[in-house]
Design an enzyme around this catalytic site. Structure first.
Site, PDB file in Angstrom:
ATOM      1  N   ASP A  11      -1.730   9.082 -10.291  1.00 38.68           N
ATOM      2  CA  ASP A  11      -1.606   8.071 -11.353  1.00 38.68           C
ATOM      3  C   ASP A  11      -0.145   7.809 -11.688  1.00 38.68           C
ATOM      4  O   ASP A  11       0.253   6.661 -11.922  1.00 38.68           O
ATOM      5  CB  ASP A  11      -2.346   8.538 -12.607  1.00 38.68           C
ATOM      6  CG  ASP A  11      -3.854   8.496 -12.448  1.00 38.68           C
ATOM      7  OD1 ASP A  11      -4.326   7.886 -11.473  1.00 38.68           O
ATOM      8  OD2 ASP A  11      -4.561   9.061 -13.312  1.00 38.68           O
ATOM      9  N   ASP A  46       0.848  -1.189   0.000  1.00 42.43           N
ATOM     10  CA  ASP A  46       0.000   0.000   0.000  1.00 42.43           C
ATOM     11  C   ASP A  46       0.884   1.241   0.000  1.00 42.43           C
ATOM     12  O   ASP A  46       1.830   1.352   0.798  1.00 42.43           O
ATOM     13  CB  ASP A  46      -0.907   0.001   1.239  1.00 42.43           C
ATOM     14  CG  ASP A  46      -1.876   1.174   1.232  1.00 42.43           C
ATOM     15  OD1 ASP A  46      -2.972   1.031   0.658  1.00 42.43           O
ATOM     16  OD2 ASP A  46      -1.535   2.221   1.818  1.00 42.43           O
ATOM     17  N   HIS A  52      -4.942  14.200  -9.260  1.00 44.09           N
ATOM     18  CA  HIS A  52      -4.984  12.770  -9.584  1.00 44.09           C
ATOM     19  C   HIS A  52      -3.917  12.370 -10.595  1.00 44.09           C
ATOM     20  O   HIS A  52      -3.508  11.199 -10.637  1.00 44.09           O
ATOM     21  CB  HIS A  52      -6.370  12.403 -10.117  1.00 44.09           C
ATOM     22  CG  HIS A  52      -7.430  12.432  -9.055  1.00 44.09           C
ATOM     23  ND1 HIS A  52      -7.533  11.457  -8.094  1.00 44.09           N
ATOM     24  CD2 HIS A  52      -8.423  13.312  -8.803  1.00 44.09           C
ATOM     25  CE1 HIS A  52      -8.544  11.726  -7.288  1.00 44.09           C
ATOM     26  NE2 HIS A  52      -9.108  12.854  -7.697  1.00 44.09           N
ATOM     27  N   ASN A  89      -2.657  12.940  -3.738  1.00 41.72           N
ATOM     28  CA  ASN A  89      -3.755  13.314  -4.639  1.00 41.72           C
ATOM     29  C   ASN A  89      -4.316  14.687  -4.293  1.00 41.72           C
ATOM     30  O   ASN A  89      -4.575  15.519  -5.170  1.00 41.72           O
ATOM     31  CB  ASN A  89      -4.877  12.266  -4.564  1.00 41.72           C
ATOM     32  CG  ASN A  89      -4.696  11.164  -5.587  1.00 41.72           C
ATOM     33  OD1 ASN A  89      -3.971  11.334  -6.559  1.00 41.72           O
ATOM     34  ND2 ASN A  89      -5.356  10.046  -5.370  1.00 41.72           N
ATOM     35  N   GLU A 139      -4.667   2.260  -4.404  1.00 40.52           N
ATOM     36  CA  GLU A 139      -3.212   2.255  -4.267  1.00 40.52           C
ATOM     37  C   GLU A 139      -2.700   0.970  -3.618  1.00 40.52           C
ATOM     38  O   GLU A 139      -1.566   0.912  -3.144  1.00 40.52           O
ATOM     39  CB  GLU A 139      -2.741   3.474  -3.460  1.00 40.52           C
ATOM     40  CG  GLU A 139      -3.108   3.459  -1.976  1.00 40.52           C
ATOM     41  CD  GLU A 139      -4.505   3.995  -1.689  1.00 40.52           C
ATOM     42  OE1 GLU A 139      -4.764   4.359  -0.535  1.00 40.52           O
ATOM     43  OE2 GLU A 139      -5.327   4.051  -2.625  1.00 40.52           O
TER      44      GLU A 139
END
Length: 380
Positions: free
Chosen positions: A274, A257, A270, A265, A300
């Protein structure tokens, strides 16, 4: 009764036109490079044979060289299409060299009066183009498609036929008895029609296989990272764990994680998130073995199954992934997050992927509570 060369050329042109129109539908559907090259090869074949119908007229002076060049261009397009199946580009100069050399050779041998002007170069280039295509098709992986053998065989037969024509041309000339019997224009048209149909059916089968494979790929892969999606990972991991358990072997699962991902974010958008996810996926793929399974579990979170690996190996791989992520190039003003890992070997839990993920999740929670950026193994 002899075969009428003009009628056979018309028949070949009609066959090429029909196949081109039919196969163009496959190209529009799949947009694959090899379909496009095959359509282009059919267009050159159709145009070249149409131009040949002017042989014996006052237009022969340009029709002969142009017809030869167009047919050679078609053969080299088949080669380019074969290369595209292996994801190899074909330089433009290599595509143009054969047709240009053929046209020049024909132009230098009195094309106005000599129907076979540049004939030897034309036959050599046709044979070379189909031979190159045959080599590329045989180099395809055996699992690439069942149609590859038919394509390679058809290309090989046509290349061999033109090679034989070239030998007969050198030994006897275009008026020789064997050349007129076995390698005449009429015979060539018949052979080409038969192989065109064979190749087109094989290409259609190949197109359908590639389309189905593409759909399966999209159904099992995560669109952002290219890793296995959650459903595909669970199915493949279940099969692999059962196989290993039956064989008395172990496996280890890692649940990863990205730390403070929401903050990334919120602060940078975003697109930054990404980029971090893609960088982590690339780090995973560069660190694991080809037998390992890597999937995006959601958001994630990522899952990694290491068949036959113990906890120590899993810890080494987790460390390598983190090192690669830390050294990855980042967008300006952005720092990629660290990663926390939960590790669960099959020897500690039931040999089921759901139980291993549950155990790894508890270990991951502990890694987070201890300060993140670390790997914790599930207790035995």
């Amino acid at each position: 009764m002899g075969l009428d060369p003009v009628s056979l050329k018309v028949a070949l042109g009609v066959a090429a036109l029909t196949l081109c129109l039919l196969f163009f539908g496959s190209f529009r559907r799949s947009r694959s490079a090899y379909s496009g090259w095959w359509c282009l090869a059919l267009v050159f074949l159709l145009t070249g044979n149409t131009v040949y119908l002017l042989t014996g007229t006052s237009q022969q002076i340009w029709a002969g060289p142009l017809g030869n060049a167009l047919l050679v261009a078609g053969a080299f397009c088949v080669w380019a299409g074969s290369r595209s199946l292996r994801l190899l580009p074909t330089p433009r100069w290599q595509l143009l060299a054969g047709p240009v050399a053929t046209a020049v050779a024909a132009a230098l041998e009195n094309p106005a009066t000599n129907e076979w002007s540049g004939g030897l170069v034309y036959l050599a280039m046709m044979s070379m183009g189909m031979a190159l295509a045959t080599v590329e098709l045989w180099r395809l992986k055996p699992t690439a498609s069942h149609a590859r053998r038919s394509l390679a065989l058809a290309a090989g037969v046509l290349g061999t036929f033109f090679f034989g024509r070239g030998i007969a041309y050198v030994v006897e000339g275009p008026g020789g008895p064997d050349f007129d019997t076995y390698f005449s224009s009429a015979t060539t048209s018949v052979v080409t029609i038969v192989l065109l149909v064979t190749v087109s059916f094989s290409m259609t089968a190949l197109s359908n296989e590639q389309l189905i494979n593409g759909l399966n790929e999209r159904a099992t892969r995560d669109g952002l990272t290219g890793l296995l999606n959650r459903i595909a990972f669970m199915e493949l991991a279940t099969q692999e764990i059962k196989r290993l358990h039956t064989a008395g072997s172990v496996s280890t699962l890692i649940l990863a994680d990205l730390d403070h991902f929401k903050a990334l974010n919120d602060s940078h958008g975003h697109a930054a998130g990404d980029a971090a996810i893609q960088a982590f996926a690339a780090a995973c793929q560069a660190s694991v073995r080809h037998t390992d399974l890597v999937g995006r579990y959601g958001g994630e979170e990522f899952t990694i199954l290491l068949p036959g690996a113990d906890v120590e190996s899993a810890e080494i791989i987790a460390g390598e992934i983190s090192r690669r992520l830390a050294s990855a190039k980042t967008p300006d003003g952005i720092t990629f997050p660290t990663v926390s890992y939960g590790i669960a070997p099959s020897t500690f839990v039931d040999a089921e992927v759901a139980h291993m993920i549950e155990a790894a999740d508890k270990a991951l929670y502990q890694a987070k509570s201890l300060g993140r950026n670390r790997a914790v193994c599930a207790p035995g």
